[in-house]
Design a protein around this motif. Structure first.
Motif, PDB file in Angstrom:
ATOM      1  N   ARG A 228       0.168  -9.822  -5.410  1.00 58.02           N
ATOM      2  CA  ARG A 228       0.823  -9.072  -6.484  1.00 58.02           C
ATOM      3  C   ARG A 228       1.896  -8.164  -5.888  1.00 58.02           C
ATOM      4  O   ARG A 228       1.646  -7.439  -4.926  1.00 58.02           O
ATOM      5  N   TYR A 229       3.089  -8.240  -6.457  1.00 57.39           N
ATOM      6  CA  TYR A 229       4.209  -7.450  -5.959  1.00 57.39           C
ATOM      7  C   TYR A 229       4.406  -6.221  -6.842  1.00 57.39           C
ATOM      8  O   TYR A 229       4.494  -6.333  -8.065  1.00 57.39           O
ATOM      9  N   PHE A 230       4.456  -5.059  -6.208  1.00 51.61           N
ATOM     10  CA  PHE A 230       4.632  -3.795  -6.903  1.00 51.61           C
ATOM     11  C   PHE A 230       5.969  -3.185  -6.507  1.00 51.61           C
ATOM     12  O   PHE A 230       6.365  -3.238  -5.348  1.00 51.61           O
ATOM     13  N   LYS A 231       6.643  -2.586  -7.485  1.00 52.88           N
ATOM     14  CA  LYS A 231       7.906  -1.918  -7.177  1.00 52.88           C
ATOM     15  C   LYS A 231       7.675  -0.575  -6.510  1.00 52.88           C
ATOM     16  O   LYS A 231       8.497  -0.103  -5.725  1.00 52.88           O
ATOM     17  N   GLU A 232       6.564   0.070  -6.802  1.00 54.09           N
ATOM     18  CA  GLU A 232       6.213   1.349  -6.216  1.00 54.09           C
ATOM     19  C   GLU A 232       4.789   1.293  -5.687  1.00 54.09           C
ATOM     20  O   GLU A 232       3.967   0.499  -6.159  1.00 54.09           O
ATOM     21  N   SER A 233       4.496   2.160  -4.746  1.00 55.15           N
ATOM     22  CA  SER A 233       3.163   2.131  -4.140  1.00 55.15           C
ATOM     23  C   SER A 233       2.101   2.796  -5.009  1.00 55.15           C
ATOM     24  O   SER A 233       0.914   2.447  -4.922  1.00 55.15           O
ATOM     25  N   GLU A 234       2.491   3.744  -5.842  1.00 53.76           N
ATOM     26  CA  GLU A 234       1.497   4.469  -6.646  1.00 53.76           C
ATOM     27  C   GLU A 234       0.671   3.543  -7.531  1.00 53.76           C
ATOM     28  O   GLU A 234      -0.569   3.608  -7.513  1.00 53.76           O
ATOM     29  N   PRO A 235       1.292   2.667  -8.318  1.00 55.93           N
ATOM     30  CA  PRO A 235       0.468   1.741  -9.113  1.00 55.93           C
ATOM     31  C   PRO A 235      -0.324   0.757  -8.256  1.00 55.93           C
ATOM     32  O   PRO A 235      -1.388   0.292  -8.677  1.00 55.93           O
ATOM     33  N   MET A 236       0.173   0.449  -7.062  1.00 51.56           N
ATOM     34  CA  MET A 236      -0.563  -0.452  -6.170  1.00 51.56           C
ATOM     35  C   MET A 236      -1.868   0.204  -5.713  1.00 51.56           C
ATOM     36  O   MET A 236      -2.935  -0.429  -5.722  1.00 51.56           O
ATOM     37  N   VAL A 237      -1.794   1.476  -5.316  1.00 55.65           N
ATOM     38  CA  VAL A 237      -2.999   2.188  -4.888  1.00 55.65           C
ATOM     39  C   VAL A 237      -3.961   2.352  -6.058  1.00 55.65           C
ATOM     40  O   VAL A 237      -5.183   2.210  -5.903  1.00 55.65           O
ATOM     41  N   ALA A 238      -3.421   2.647  -7.236  1.00 56.01           N
ATOM     42  CA  ALA A 238      -4.274   2.764  -8.419  1.00 56.01           C
ATOM     43  C   ALA A 238      -5.000   1.450  -8.693  1.00 56.01           C
ATOM     44  O   ALA A 238      -6.188   1.437  -9.047  1.00 56.01           O
ATOM     45  N   ALA A 239      -4.281   0.330  -8.508  1.00 49.42           N
ATOM     46  CA  ALA A 239      -4.895  -0.980  -8.721  1.00 49.42           C
ATOM     47  C   ALA A 239      -6.018  -1.229  -7.721  1.00 49.42           C
ATOM     48  O   ALA A 239      -7.049  -1.824  -8.059  1.00 49.42           O
ATOM     49  N   LEU A 240      -5.851  -0.755  -6.484  1.00 50.22           N
ATOM     50  CA  LEU A 240      -6.910  -0.902  -5.480  1.00 50.22           C
ATOM     51  C   LEU A 240      -8.135  -0.094  -5.877  1.00 50.22           C
ATOM     52  O   LEU A 240      -9.267  -0.593  -5.835  1.00 50.22           O
ATOM     53  N   LYS A 241      -7.917   1.145  -6.269  1.00 46.59           N
ATOM     54  CA  LYS A 241      -9.048   2.004  -6.639  1.00 46.59           C
ATOM     55  C   LYS A 241      -9.748   1.517  -7.898  1.00 46.59           C
ATOM     56  O   LYS A 241     -10.957   1.727  -8.063  1.00 46.59           O
ATOM     57  N   ASN A 242      -8.993   0.853  -8.775  1.00 49.73           N
ATOM     58  CA  ASN A 242      -9.574   0.315 -10.009  1.00 49.73           C
ATOM     59  C   ASN A 242     -10.131  -1.093  -9.829  1.00 49.73           C
ATOM     60  O   ASN A 242     -10.519  -1.737 -10.805  1.00 49.73           O
ATOM     61  N   LYS A 243     -10.112  -1.571  -8.570  1.00 50.16           N
ATOM     62  CA  LYS A 243     -10.645  -2.895  -8.217  1.00 50.16           C
ATOM     63  C   LYS A 243      -9.898  -4.045  -8.906  1.00 50.16           C
ATOM     64  O   LYS A 243     -10.446  -5.109  -9.136  1.00 50.16           O
ATOM     65  N   GLU A 244      -8.603  -3.814  -9.195  1.00 54.41           N
ATOM     66  CA  GLU A 244      -7.756  -4.876  -9.739  1.00 54.41           C
ATOM     67  C   GLU A 244      -7.169  -5.724  -8.617  1.00 54.41           C
ATOM     68  O   GLU A 244      -6.754  -6.861  -8.839  1.00 54.41           O
ATOM     69  N   ILE A 245      -7.084  -5.138  -7.413  1.00 53.31           N
ATOM     70  CA  ILE A 245      -6.697  -5.875  -6.216  1.00 53.31           C
ATOM     71  C   ILE A 245      -7.722  -5.561  -5.129  1.00 53.31           C
ATOM     72  O   ILE A 245      -8.440  -4.555  -5.199  1.00 53.31           O
ATOM     73  N   ASP A 246      -7.802  -6.433  -4.128  1.00 56.19           N
ATOM     74  CA  ASP A 246      -8.793  -6.273  -3.065  1.00 56.19           C
ATOM     75  C   ASP A 246      -8.243  -5.567  -1.838  1.00 56.19           C
ATOM     76  O   ASP A 246      -9.002  -4.972  -1.066  1.00 56.19           O
TER      77      ASP A 246
END
Length: 526
Positions: A228-246
């Motif tokens: 998954r490609y993110f334009k910013e890191s903030e939503p990427m980290v949120a996705a990790l904490k929400n277990k949307e990405i591994d």
């Protein structure tokens, strides 16, 4: 709990991260069947290897093959699609590769010597702007001797040529799928690597599944990968904490790394793998622009820039100051800029400018890319602006553009000063000097230095023992300090943040700092 590890402590990772528990898989399902979802802020600029000399390699390494490669733990090229060696001993001008038997592309088409010849020759034919043809300067011709034998004849000795063939730029493509004289632009991709690209949405997602025809060194420990490609890191980290990405790779800001290291409830079940990177950041001065055409201006900038402050304020210990283009961990590393300029000193910078008759504040425009090297880049350039303006010697305007626009601009020579990052093509000092010098280089800004390009680099490339070329690269870096065409700033550390049930992070980065997705797995219990 939150876990942190480093590559040096990788052997202890399992004991740190594995907790007793029950298997999470259904009957008949194994860790190797599981898909892994990886987030990154670094999306490909192209799907055609003939155009890529950038972070597009991260995708290519996982879907294409090269003749030789860098398995985890190796610092010299090892067999991938072929066994290769110089046939003329220390002359290093005839390189022969014998392909593995029965190779095929993911579409079933045969991968033979003619396909290898075609793949390399189309890079030279297309000669894409900013593309990898610049890496093939020592290649004279490619010969397909028989179905499985390819011979590369070089126009000069080049002991680094195997390293070049190991880069994802030299990915092998199917002649039936890729035009010989133009780039493929249909948004599709066919290779012979560990995975098949099932689907791709630019800037959003890439779906990879196992390639059933694959014959190479990679031991795939998962059933497939979603990137998954993110334009910013903030939503990427949120996705990790929400277990949307591994897992995450590239793009974490210093603040996010520090936050992930903190003992807090939202970090429960996460781990952070840290490795010393060979990636560097530096400024480029385009001397065709009158604002930095004068050497005293560039010297004054070098005298003022405070790398320690930059690293501490912006990167909070996730990077370290760099005083040469060759980073720590690579043969030939020096501290030449520190040796010449010492600690930051505005008074000395003022004296340099006044001695050149420059009495008014020098107006400069600094450019950076907003979406390539992580969200901290904007803060980095704000700090550089603060440092240079603090004593009234410079007036700096900072501008940012998305990568594709930024890349097009610097390749056309539009920016007087711009920031770049360099992730090594291969772990050799040649790769931290040669790409940046000469009339044509990766920066689109000619840097003519005959002593480096005509004498030092050719001499070093005749030496097959790469540990014996230190003197040549020490001198090259001394010349670069005198010219101040490039100003090294810092050397990074690499981080993979992942859920605690994800294994293999400590083995996932190759010497080119490219993520080998096949090393990631989901543990069967914790």
């Amino acid at each position: 709990m939150f876990n942190r590890t480093s590559l040096q402590a990788a052997a202890a990772l399992a004991s740190i991260s594995l907790l007793s528990g029950c298997s999470v898989f259904s009957d008949g399902e194994s860790a190797g069947d599981q898909r892994i979802v990886v987030g990154t802020t670094s999306s490909p600029s192209t799907l055609d290897p003939a155009a890529a000399w950038d972070n597009s390699w991260e995708l290519f390494r996982n879907v294409f093959q090269t003749l030789v490669s860098f398995p985890t733990g190796s610092t010299t090229p090892q067999p991938d699609a072929a066994d290769c060696k110089f046939k003329d001993g220390s002359s290093s001008r005839v390189f022969e590769c014998t392909l593995k038997d029965g190779l095929a592309f993911s579409n079933g088409h045969r991968l033979d010597a003619k396909a290898v010849q075609y793949s390399i020759e189309r890079i030279r034919t297309i000669d894409a702007e900013g593309g990898p043809n610049g890496m093939l300067g020592s290649l004279d011709k490619v010969e397909a001797v028989d179905d499985r034998t390819v011979v590369f004849r070089l126009n000069r000795p080049d002991a680094t040529f195997p390293f070049i063939l190991a880069t994802p730029a030299m990915s092998l493509v199917d002649p039936a799928e890729y035009p010989a004289d133009k780039l493929r632009e249909d948004g599709k991709l066919v290779g012979s690597g560990p995975y098949v690209l099932d689907s791709y949405a630019e800037g959003e997602k890439a779906e990879l599944t196992r390639n059933p025809n694959y014959k190479g060194f990679a031991d795939r420990k998962n059933g497939g990968v979603t990137i998954r490609y993110f334009k910013e890191s903030e939503p990427m980290v949120a996705a990790l904490k929400n277990k949307e990405i591994d897992a995450t790779y590239r793009g974490l800001t210093a603040e996010e790394v520090v936050d992930l290291q903190a003992d807090k409830p939202e970090n429960k079940g996460l781990q952070l793998v840290e490795s010393t990177g060979a990636d560097i950041r530096y400024l480029v001065f385009n001397t065709r622009d009158e604002s930095v055409a004068k050497l005293p201006v560039r010297k004054a900038i070098a005298q003022i820039v405070d790398r320690d402050a930059l690293v501490n304020k912006v990167y909070q210990g996730t990077a370290e100051p760099l005083y040469s283009m060759v980073p720590k961990g690579i043969a030939g590393h020096t501290t030449k800029f520190y040796d010449r300029y010492g600690s930051p000193n505005a008074a000395k910078a003022k004296s340099i400018l006044r001695s050149a008759g420059i009495t008014e504040p020098v107006a400069l425009t600094f450019w950076y890319t907003t979406d390539r090297y992580g969200s901290s880049t904007a803060a980095e350039f704000a700090e550089l602006k603060r440092q240079l303006e603090e004593d009234g010697l410079f007036k700096v305007t900072v501008q940012g553009k998305p990568w594709k626009e930024f890349q097009a601009g610097y390749q056309k020579g539009q920016y007087p000063v711009f920031g770049r990052g360099w992730f090594p093509d291969f772990p050799d000092p040649d790769n931290f000097v040669a790409p940046f010098v000469g009339k044509e280089n990766v920066l689109g800004t000619p840097y003519v230095s005959p002593r480096i390009t005509n004498e030092l680099l050719p001499k070093a490339r005749r030496e097959s023992d790469r540990g014996a070329v230190t003197d040549e690269f020490v001198e090259a870096q001394e010349i670069m300090v005198q010219d101040v065409r490039l100003l090294p700033l810092w050397q990074g550390k690499l981080y993979i943040a992942a859920s605690e049930d994800i294994g293999g992070g400590e083995r996932a980065l190759d010497p080119q700092t490219v993520m080998q997705m096949w090393e990631l797995s989901r543990r069967t219990s914790w």
